[in-house]
Enzyme design. Sequence first.
Site, PDB file in Angstrom:
ATOM      1  N   ASP A  94      -2.805   0.992   7.881  1.00 21.71           N
ATOM      2  CA  ASP A  94      -1.769   1.274   7.825  1.00 21.71           C
ATOM      3  C   ASP A  94      -0.393   1.040   8.555  1.00 21.71           C
ATOM      4  O   ASP A  94       0.362   1.159   9.272  1.00 21.71           O
ATOM      5  CB  ASP A  94      -1.713   2.930   7.467  1.00 21.71           C
ATOM      6  CG  ASP A  94      -2.483   3.110   6.534  1.00 21.71           C
ATOM      7  OD1 ASP A  94      -2.411   2.555   5.075  1.00 21.71           O
ATOM      8  OD2 ASP A  94      -3.854   4.239   6.586  1.00 21.71           O
ATOM      9  N   ASN A 152       0.885  -0.824   0.241  1.00 24.49           N
ATOM     10  CA  ASN A 152      -0.127  -0.038   0.079  1.00 24.49           C
ATOM     11  C   ASN A 152       0.889   0.956  -0.130  1.00 24.49           C
ATOM     12  O   ASN A 152       2.127   1.162   0.783  1.00 24.49           O
ATOM     13  CB  ASN A 152      -0.979  -0.324   0.875  1.00 24.49           C
ATOM     14  CG  ASN A 152      -1.573   0.924   1.096  1.00 24.49           C
ATOM     15  OD1 ASN A 152      -2.532   1.857   0.559  1.00 24.49           O
ATOM     16  ND2 ASN A 152      -1.760   1.942   2.376  1.00 24.49           N
ATOM     17  N   HIS A 163       0.991   5.284   1.297  1.00 21.87           N
ATOM     18  CA  HIS A 163       0.356   6.064   2.063  1.00 21.87           C
ATOM     19  C   HIS A 163       0.756   6.692   2.269  1.00 21.87           C
ATOM     20  O   HIS A 163       1.988   6.891   2.233  1.00 21.87           O
ATOM     21  CB  HIS A 163       0.110   5.473   3.727  1.00 21.87           C
ATOM     22  CG  HIS A 163      -0.847   6.291   4.622  1.00 21.87           C
ATOM     23  ND1 HIS A 163      -1.789   5.900   4.808  1.00 21.87           N
ATOM     24  CD2 HIS A 163      -0.064   6.727   6.041  1.00 21.87           C
ATOM     25  CE1 HIS A 163      -1.699   6.755   5.792  1.00 21.87           C
ATOM     26  NE2 HIS A 163      -1.126   7.217   6.583  1.00 21.87           N
ATOM     27  N   ASP A 215      -1.320  -5.639   6.485  1.00 20.58           N
ATOM     28  CA  ASP A 215      -1.402  -6.605   6.998  1.00 20.58           C
ATOM     29  C   ASP A 215      -3.009  -6.428   7.900  1.00 20.58           C
ATOM     30  O   ASP A 215      -3.518  -5.437   7.314  1.00 20.58           O
ATOM     31  CB  ASP A 215      -0.674  -6.691   8.429  1.00 20.58           C
ATOM     32  CG  ASP A 215      -0.574  -5.529   8.925  1.00 20.58           C
ATOM     33  OD1 ASP A 215      -1.067  -4.480   8.865  1.00 20.58           O
ATOM     34  OD2 ASP A 215       0.603  -5.333  10.336  1.00 20.58           O
TER      35      ASP A 215
HETATM   36  C1  GRF Z   1      -2.733   8.661  -2.574  1.00 17.52           C
HETATM   37  O1  GRF Z   1      -2.252   9.553  -1.994  1.00 17.52           O
HETATM   38  C2  GRF Z   1      -2.385   7.225  -1.302  1.00 17.52           C
HETATM   39  O2  GRF Z   1      -1.066   7.430  -0.944  1.00 17.52           O
HETATM   40  C3  GRF Z   1      -4.060   7.571  -1.152  1.00 17.52           C
HETATM   41  O3  GRF Z   1      -4.602   7.443  -1.527  1.00 17.52           O
HETATM   42  C4  GRF Z   1      -4.249   8.603  -3.273  1.00 17.52           C
HETATM   43  C5  GRF Z   1      -4.124   7.938  -3.832  1.00 17.52           C
HETATM   44  O4  GRF Z   1      -4.345   8.945  -5.228  1.00 17.52           O
HETATM   45  N1  GRF Z   1      -3.089   5.773  -0.126  1.00 17.52           N
HETATM   46  P1  GRF Z   1      -3.987   8.252  -7.039  1.00 17.52           P
HETATM   47  O5  GRF Z   1      -5.994   7.687  -7.040  1.00 17.52           O
HETATM   48  O6  GRF Z   1      -2.906   7.630  -6.900  1.00 17.52           O
HETATM   49  O7  GRF Z   1      -4.025   9.630  -7.855  1.00 17.52           O
END
Ligand code: GRF
Length: 218
Positions: A144, A106, A108, A140
């Site tokens: 986060d 993921n 974040h 997991d």
């Molecule tokens: C990103 O900032 C990511 O960190 C978060 O959701 C956002 C997704 O942005 N989990 P995008 O759809 O890839 O533009």
Amino acid sequence: MDVVVLASGRGSNLGAILRAADDGRCAARVAAVVSDKPDALALELARSRGIQTAVLPFTKGDDRAAWDARLADTVASFAPRVVVLAGFMRIVGPAMLARFPGRIVNVHPALLPCFPGTDGPAQAVRARVRVSGCTVHVVDAGVDTGPILTQAAVPVLDGDDADRLHARIQKAEHRLLPATLDAIARGTLELGPPPRVVSPAESDDRMLVSPALGEPPT
Ligand code: GRF
């Protein structure tokens, strides 16, 4: 390395992976894009590139476990080595975690373990930290909480609101996520458990990109 990208929104990280793959900076092939939102721009982007898509809408009242099992079956049908959550706004459940143990990552928008959850940039602005950033981690069962793979630091500037900071963080995500996938594909970063840097690059004291990834592209 085949990956399936799960996305609910704009898909700018999906775009970054595709551009990096085109440029030879990321040895990941996006085999499919799966979304819970039929109108996600990420799906349009995938279709415009001839990438397979699947949509699994989740409606209030749906059985979570059954939906999660359907998601696991759908993703598995594309046989990815790694599943990438790039703005996927649903928590993946036990069926997904069992089907892809330690193989879901993921991105974040904060330096975990600070500011988990849906509003990482807003939390950073409220906390008045001077540095935030982004994290790529293994997923997991928590929110986060999984093992951290890579991080990039981003300054928080005077006058930032959550949107301005998030936009700056996303620029870093667009470098960090493809670079992390590339390192996994090339075997220089192992997903674990625990995650392990196999061949560390020279230390990078600019704090922009995790040392595991070496020099950022200019
Ligand atoms: C990103 O900032 C990511 O960190 C978060 O959701 C956002 C997704 O942005 N989990 P995008 O759809 O890839 O533009």
